[in-house]
Enzyme design. Structure first.
Site, PDB file in Angstrom:
ATOM      1  N   ASP A 218       0.815  -1.202   0.000  1.00  0.00           N
ATOM      2  CA  ASP A 218       0.000   0.000   0.000  1.00  0.00           C
ATOM      3  C   ASP A 218       0.864   1.273   0.000  1.00  0.00           C
ATOM      4  O   ASP A 218       1.973   1.283   0.545  1.00  0.00           O
ATOM      5  CB  ASP A 218      -0.874  -0.027   1.265  1.00  0.00           C
ATOM      6  N   GLU A 242       1.426  -0.453  -4.890  1.00  0.00           N
ATOM      7  CA  GLU A 242       0.400   0.497  -5.314  1.00  0.00           C
ATOM      8  C   GLU A 242       1.032   1.881  -5.454  1.00  0.00           C
ATOM      9  O   GLU A 242       1.394   2.510  -4.469  1.00  0.00           O
ATOM     10  CB  GLU A 242      -0.726   0.577  -4.273  1.00  0.00           C
TER      11      GLU A 242
END
Ligand SMILES: *[C@@H]1O[C@H](CO)[C@@H](O)[C@H](O)[C@H]1NC(C)=O
Ligand SMILES: *[C@@H]1O[C@H](CO)[C@@H](O)[C@H](O)[C@H]1NC(C)=O
Ligand SMILES: *[C@@H]1O[C@H](CO)[C@@H](O)[C@H](O)[C@H]1NC(C)=O
Ligand SMILES: *[C@@H]1O[C@H](CO)[C@@H](O)[C@H](O)[C@H]1NC(C)=O
Ligand SMILES: *[C@@H]1O[C@H](CO)[C@@H](O)[C@H](O)[C@H]1NC(C)=O
Length: 489
Positions: A218, A242
């Site tokens: 993330d 990400e």
């Protein structure tokens, strides 16, 4: 002694089982938003109002009980929400407080281990979402009680507070804090060696305790790049980051620091082309950004995570309910170069808007396996799984654009040729003579999405029946031997 040998053997098995980038390349990932996929009681009516931002009760046990719904759609891996312990209300899992305990709303550590072994016994991989950028505290930045965190429990483990304001300043993006007084996200000082060492120990232990096969990382752009190579080495498994940015020259260079990134540049291009029906040339330019432009920093397009939807963006049907458009976009997601990722609910044609609207409970669909897009996704995964198992060259073959007009594109990836269009359901019925397919002259060619058969002419082309804007996935009959598609065996 026997115990020691057993332990050594177990660690060998673990080491040899660790899934690498090469192992992931031919996989197909279903993104599970854990709180919203399945409850332990298997309810298909339990209410879940996305706007309240509270837990709806999905669990790892509920998920384990419903794995066949995912496997029967042809997926060979799942990505689940972060598993770490959280502040009180954090149904999404991105507000962690304790790296060494699991989120008890999702289940116990043993239930998570049980999920991993259930997946492995079905030949599937487990990808876990992990958050190295921040911890979370429900209050203002100056009130943070560091003692509540495990394992980074001192102010020294974090950057000193600054609000993130200027996204064009990369230092600020990496060092300043996300959040506000409702939820503050103290930014972990990952460039500090002691902090990095601790992070490396943690990820190694997490991967090994829960038999994790891959990581979805993330908020990658909020962390210093140099942190990642040693961290991913410590994890010992495939890493997909990400980087939520559409600029190719910003996002792709992160592939120098980890195996893969989510293909946000292509996501935006697919959205423009298939949802807003912009010129197909847009897709061609974006495909080339990774395959033909070394300067963009893209190392390997066949490892990128290709997706059309996720839990952070409005779903595709939020803008258009046209079934043909989404079928084309899904065909491109699954049959182009990257590792395809389908977010739960796409197969049920869910149409939620921006976060939190796109986080609908899947159980309210009744897990309908007759839904048109459930079947469409299943066919697409089936042909990809079959061809990549049969043709060693398929997975690393980079998609070739054979020809395109403003609304039709013809592509080839090894044994699979696709014809995609953004004409939509209004596209009408007509015949399209292909260009550059290079089928064997005289061969029977099958569109595996409709089981329509064609015969390749002496130039290796076919006259394809275009119908209501539907996509075609064409393979020579011989390639279907051993599959169960369109009646072949
Ligand atoms: C970028 O942000 C950092 C940290 O806030 C600051 O020290 C630096 O001056 C900024 N750089 C520019 C060019 O604004
Ligand atoms: C904090 O939460 C309250 C209540 O949900 C909301 O009204 C307010 O806008 C939020 N503040 C910020 C800065 O997001
Ligand atoms: C992994 O398990 C060991 C042994 O039970 C435990 O000491 C360690 O804290 C666990 N690590 C994580 C990240 O949960
Ligand atoms: C990246 O591309 C954009 C748009 O093409 C351009 O404006 C920008 O200057 C580029 N950035 C870098 C770092 O090359
Ligand atoms: C689509 O893009 C191509 C290539 O840039 C261009 O030649 C063509 O005119 C465009 N089509 C339309 C309808 O704008």
């Amino acid at each position: 002694m026997r115990l020691l040998i057993a332990a050594a053997v177990a660690s060998l098995i673990r080491a040899s089982a660790a899934a690498s980038a090469a192992d992931w390349r031919s996989r197909s990932i279903y993104q599970v938003f854990t709180d919203r996929f399945a409850r332990t009681d298997g309810s298909t009516t339990y209410p879940c109002d996305v706007n309240t931002n509270i837990y709806c009760g999905g669990t790892w046990k509920g998920l384990e009980n419903k794995l066949d719904y995912i496997k029967n759609m042809g997926f060979t891996a799942i990505w689940i929400s972060p598993i770490t312990a959280q502040v009180t209300e954090a149904y999404h899992g991105y507000y962690q407080t304790d790296l060494y305990n699991v989120n008890e709303k999702f289940g116990t550590a043993d239930e998570l281990k049980s999920l991993a072994s259930a997946l492995h016994s079905k030949g599937m991989y487990l990808m876990v979402d992990v958050v190295p950028n921040h911890m979370a505290f429900a209050g203002c930045p100056d009130k943070v009680d560091y003692g509540r965190f495990k394992v980074f429990n001192k102010a020294d483990h974090f950057h000193s507070y600054c609000p993130m304001e200027n996204m064009a300043n990369q230092t600020e993006v990496e060092d300043c804090w996300l959040g506000n007084c409702n939820m503050t996200m103290p930014d972990i000082k990952t460039e500090n060696q002691e902090v990095a060492d601790e992070m490396n120990r943690w990820i190694n232990s997490l991967v090994s305790n829960y038999s994790i096969d891959g990581l979805r990382i993330d908020s990658v752009k909020n962390v210093n790049k140099d942190f990642f190579p040693p961290w991913c080495r410590s994890a010992g498994v495939f890493c997909m980051g990400e980087v939520s940015e559409g600029l190719a020259n910003y996002t792709y260079p992160y592939q120098r620091y980890m195996d893969s990134v989510l293909d946000y540049p292509l996501y935006y291009a697919m959205t423009r082309v298939f949802q807003q029906q912009s010129n197909m040339s847009d897709l061609v330019v974006n495909l080339a950004a990774c395959t033909k432009n070394a300067e963009a920093g893209c190392k390997d397009s066949t490892l990128l995570g290709t997706f059309l939807e996720n839990h952070d963006n409005p779903r595709f049907p939020y803008a258009t309910k046209d079934l043909s458009l989404v079928k084309n976009a899904l065909a491109f997601t699954i049959l182009s170069d990257g590792i395809p990722i389908v977010y739960q609910g796409q197969e049920q044609h869910y149409d939620g808007g921006d976060d939190p609207g796109c986080r609908e409970a899947l159980w309210l669909s009744g897990y309908n396996t007759d839904a048109p897009l459930y079947k469409h996704v299943a066919y697409l995964n089936q042909i990809r799984n079959h061809i990549s198992a049969k043709h060693a060259s398929y997975s690393t073959y980079q998609t070739n654009v054979l020809s395109y007009t403003s609304d039709v594109i013809q592509l080839r990836k090894d044994a699979i040729r696709t014809i995609l269009t953004n004409q939509g359901e209004q596209g009408g019925t007509y015949t399209l003579t292909t260009q550059g397919m290079q089928f064997t002259s005289g061969a029977t060619v099958v569109d595996v999405l409709t089981c329509t058969k064609y015969t390749a002419n002496d130039k290796g082309e076919v006259d394809v029946k275009m119908q209501g804007g539907s996509p075609s996935a064409l393979v020579e009959e011989g390639s279907l031997t051993g599959s169960t598609m369109c009646g072949y065996t």
